[in-house]
Design an enzyme around this catalytic site. Structure first.
Site, PDB file in Angstrom:
ATOM      1  N   THR A 261      58.449  61.672  52.378  1.00  0.00           N
ATOM      2  CA  THR A 261      57.220  61.269  51.718  1.00  0.00           C
ATOM      3  C   THR A 261      56.731  59.947  52.305  1.00  0.00           C
ATOM      4  O   THR A 261      57.499  59.191  52.907  1.00  0.00           O
ATOM      5  CB  THR A 261      57.438  61.096  50.204  1.00  0.00           C
ATOM      6  OG1 THR A 261      58.471  60.117  50.009  1.00  0.00           O
ATOM      7  CG2 THR A 261      57.871  62.411  49.572  1.00  0.00           C
ATOM      8  N   GLU A 262      55.449  59.695  52.140  1.00  0.00           N
ATOM      9  CA  GLU A 262      54.845  58.421  52.548  1.00  0.00           C
ATOM     10  C   GLU A 262      55.031  58.114  54.037  1.00  0.00           C
ATOM     11  O   GLU A 262      55.220  56.959  54.424  1.00  0.00           O
ATOM     12  CB  GLU A 262      55.404  57.263  51.709  1.00  0.00           C
ATOM     13  CG  GLU A 262      55.240  57.435  50.211  1.00  0.00           C
ATOM     14  CD  GLU A 262      53.777  57.556  49.777  1.00  0.00           C
ATOM     15  OE1 GLU A 262      52.913  56.904  50.393  1.00  0.00           O
ATOM     16  OE2 GLU A 262      53.514  58.330  48.829  1.00  0.00           O
TER      17      GLU A 262
ATOM     18  N   GLY B 200      52.602  59.126  56.172  1.00  0.00           N
ATOM     19  CA  GLY B 200      51.242  59.053  56.706  1.00  0.00           C
ATOM     20  C   GLY B 200      50.676  60.379  57.159  1.00  0.00           C
ATOM     21  O   GLY B 200      49.820  60.415  58.059  1.00  0.00           O
ATOM     22  N   LYS B 201      51.109  61.473  56.537  1.00  0.00           N
ATOM     23  CA  LYS B 201      50.577  62.792  56.917  1.00  0.00           C
ATOM     24  C   LYS B 201      49.067  62.851  56.766  1.00  0.00           C
ATOM     25  O   LYS B 201      48.367  63.368  57.644  1.00  0.00           O
ATOM     26  CB  LYS B 201      51.200  63.903  56.053  1.00  0.00           C
ATOM     27  CG  LYS B 201      52.673  64.108  56.204  1.00  0.00           C
ATOM     28  CD  LYS B 201      53.153  65.332  55.427  1.00  0.00           C
ATOM     29  CE  LYS B 201      52.767  65.313  53.968  1.00  0.00           C
ATOM     30  NZ  LYS B 201      53.372  64.184  53.220  1.00  0.00           N
ATOM     31  N   THR B 202      48.569  62.359  55.638  1.00  0.00           N
ATOM     32  CA  THR B 202      47.132  62.444  55.377  1.00  0.00           C
ATOM     33  C   THR B 202      46.349  61.621  56.386  1.00  0.00           C
ATOM     34  O   THR B 202      45.292  62.052  56.875  1.00  0.00           O
ATOM     35  CB  THR B 202      46.812  61.976  53.950  1.00  0.00           C
ATOM     36  OG1 THR B 202      47.562  62.755  53.012  1.00  0.00           O
ATOM     37  CG2 THR B 202      45.334  62.128  53.646  1.00  0.00           C
TER      38      THR B 202
ATOM     39  N   LYS C  93      44.649  71.037  51.192  1.00  0.00           N
ATOM     40  CA  LYS C  93      45.872  70.463  50.629  1.00  0.00           C
ATOM     41  C   LYS C  93      46.173  71.289  49.386  1.00  0.00           C
ATOM     42  O   LYS C  93      45.542  71.088  48.335  1.00  0.00           O
ATOM     43  CB  LYS C  93      45.664  68.993  50.294  1.00  0.00           C
ATOM     44  CG  LYS C  93      46.934  68.261  49.886  1.00  0.00           C
ATOM     45  CD  LYS C  93      46.682  66.769  49.723  1.00  0.00           C
ATOM     46  CE  LYS C  93      47.948  66.042  49.282  1.00  0.00           C
ATOM     47  NZ  LYS C  93      48.983  66.037  50.335  1.00  0.00           N
TER      48      LYS C  93
ATOM     49  N   SER D 254      50.231  65.754  43.767  1.00  0.00           N
ATOM     50  CA  SER D 254      50.681  65.036  42.574  1.00  0.00           C
ATOM     51  C   SER D 254      50.507  63.545  42.848  1.00  0.00           C
ATOM     52  O   SER D 254      50.151  63.132  43.947  1.00  0.00           O
ATOM     53  CB  SER D 254      52.127  65.389  42.242  1.00  0.00           C
ATOM     54  OG  SER D 254      52.964  65.202  43.360  1.00  0.00           O
TER      55      SER D 254
ATOM     56  N   ASP E 277      44.033  61.508  48.615  1.00  0.00           N
ATOM     57  CA  ASP E 277      44.358  62.122  49.901  1.00  0.00           C
ATOM     58  C   ASP E 277      43.378  63.243  50.227  1.00  0.00           C
ATOM     59  O   ASP E 277      42.890  63.355  51.359  1.00  0.00           O
ATOM     60  CB  ASP E 277      45.777  62.691  49.879  1.00  0.00           C
ATOM     61  CG  ASP E 277      46.842  61.611  49.964  1.00  0.00           C
ATOM     62  OD1 ASP E 277      46.496  60.431  50.176  1.00  0.00           O
ATOM     63  OD2 ASP E 277      48.030  61.943  49.808  1.00  0.00           O
TER      64      ASP E 277
ATOM     65  N   GLU F  92      47.707  70.505  54.841  1.00  0.00           N
ATOM     66  CA  GLU F  92      48.681  69.430  54.654  1.00  0.00           C
ATOM     67  C   GLU F  92      49.623  69.755  53.504  1.00  0.00           C
ATOM     68  O   GLU F  92      49.178  70.008  52.377  1.00  0.00           O
ATOM     69  CB  GLU F  92      47.987  68.100  54.364  1.00  0.00           C
ATOM     70  CG  GLU F  92      48.989  66.949  54.295  1.00  0.00           C
ATOM     71  CD  GLU F  92      48.437  65.701  53.658  1.00  0.00           C
ATOM     72  OE1 GLU F  92      49.247  64.908  53.138  1.00  0.00           O
ATOM     73  OE2 GLU F  92      47.211  65.519  53.652  1.00  0.00           O
TER      74      GLU F  92
END
Length: 235
Positions: A16-17, A19-21, A42, A46, A59, A120
């Site tokens: 997680t976190e 930077g996929k978005t 997407k 959550s 996002d 995503e």
């Protein structure tokens, strides 16, 4: 659009976190500037926020803006929940359930009107996306190749290779198209691994390292033809 349907990428992370978005939005911008119609999807989010009684995914809005505002934000992310938990747990906090069918059919509007679709996921491949599904299940069933986003920090080599190993064995094998190393936050100056990680990952992986994104950058470290990286969904 190609005769077999639009090309696409399923963007997942090593955690997680990572930077996929941010990376997906950069790809959407680049494709749009190259003249392609871009769809962004997407399936669920959550950790959203309540804006005057409406649950909003920042996002999803970032993806929508980057793609040139195609469709509606609800089509970008049709299932949104407040708690920063795995989606099925966040849904339970609101006495709701993940609609597993919608996770899959929510892609349909984008297939009908896009040259390239960027999907995503949430977290990594083995993050639960419903009570019954992992992200990897959705990636397998939607059929687009994976783009793996990894955080460029100490541990990136292990995290990236572990994700590639999981992809290789899950349900007979998913198909990664490439890796992007990203710096989603201001890097620690003491972390000297950042300079070695790209070379080490490129040397140890059969999947190409496509680019590095430095913290705050709006361009990839090297030019990438994202239309060619993407592929039509596997039948």
């Amino acid at each position: 659009m190609e005769p077999g349907g639009p090309r696409g990428l399923f963007i997942t992370g090593t955690d997680t976190e990572v930077g996929k978005t941010y990376v997906a939005a950069m790809i959407a911008c680049r494709l749009r500037k190259s003249g392609y119609t871009v769809g962004v999807y997407k399936p669920v989010a959550s950790g959203c926020r309540d804006l005057h009684g409406e649950i909003v995914s920042d996002d999803a809005l970032l993806l929508w803006e980057a793609a040139g505002r195609p469709g509606t934000p609800d089509e970008v992310c049709p299932q949104r929940f407040l708690a920063p938990l795995a989606p099925h747990l966040a849904a339970a906090k609101e006495n709701r359930r993940i609609d597993r069918d919608l996770l899959r059919r929510g892609l349909d509007p984008w297939l009908a009107r896009s040259d390239v679709v960027l999907v995503e996921g949430v977290g990594g491949l083995l993050s639960p996306i419903s009570a019954e599904d992992y992200v990897a299940d959705l990636a397998y069933e939607l059929g687009f190749p994976l783009l793996i986003v990894s955080r460029n920090c100490l541990g990136a080599i292990n995290h990236t290779l572990t994700t590639l190993t999981a992809a290789a064995v899950y349900r007979g094998g998913l198909h990664p198209a490439g890796i992007v190393l990203n710096e989603p936050s201001c890097p620690d100056p003491a972390d000297v691994s950042r300079e070695d990680n790209p070379r080490e990952i490129a040397a140890r992986s059969t999947v190409p390292l496509l680019a590095v994104v430095r913290f705050g950058a709006s361009e990839f470290s090297s030019p990438v033809d994202w239309y060619q990286v993407a592929r039509p969904a596997r039948c």
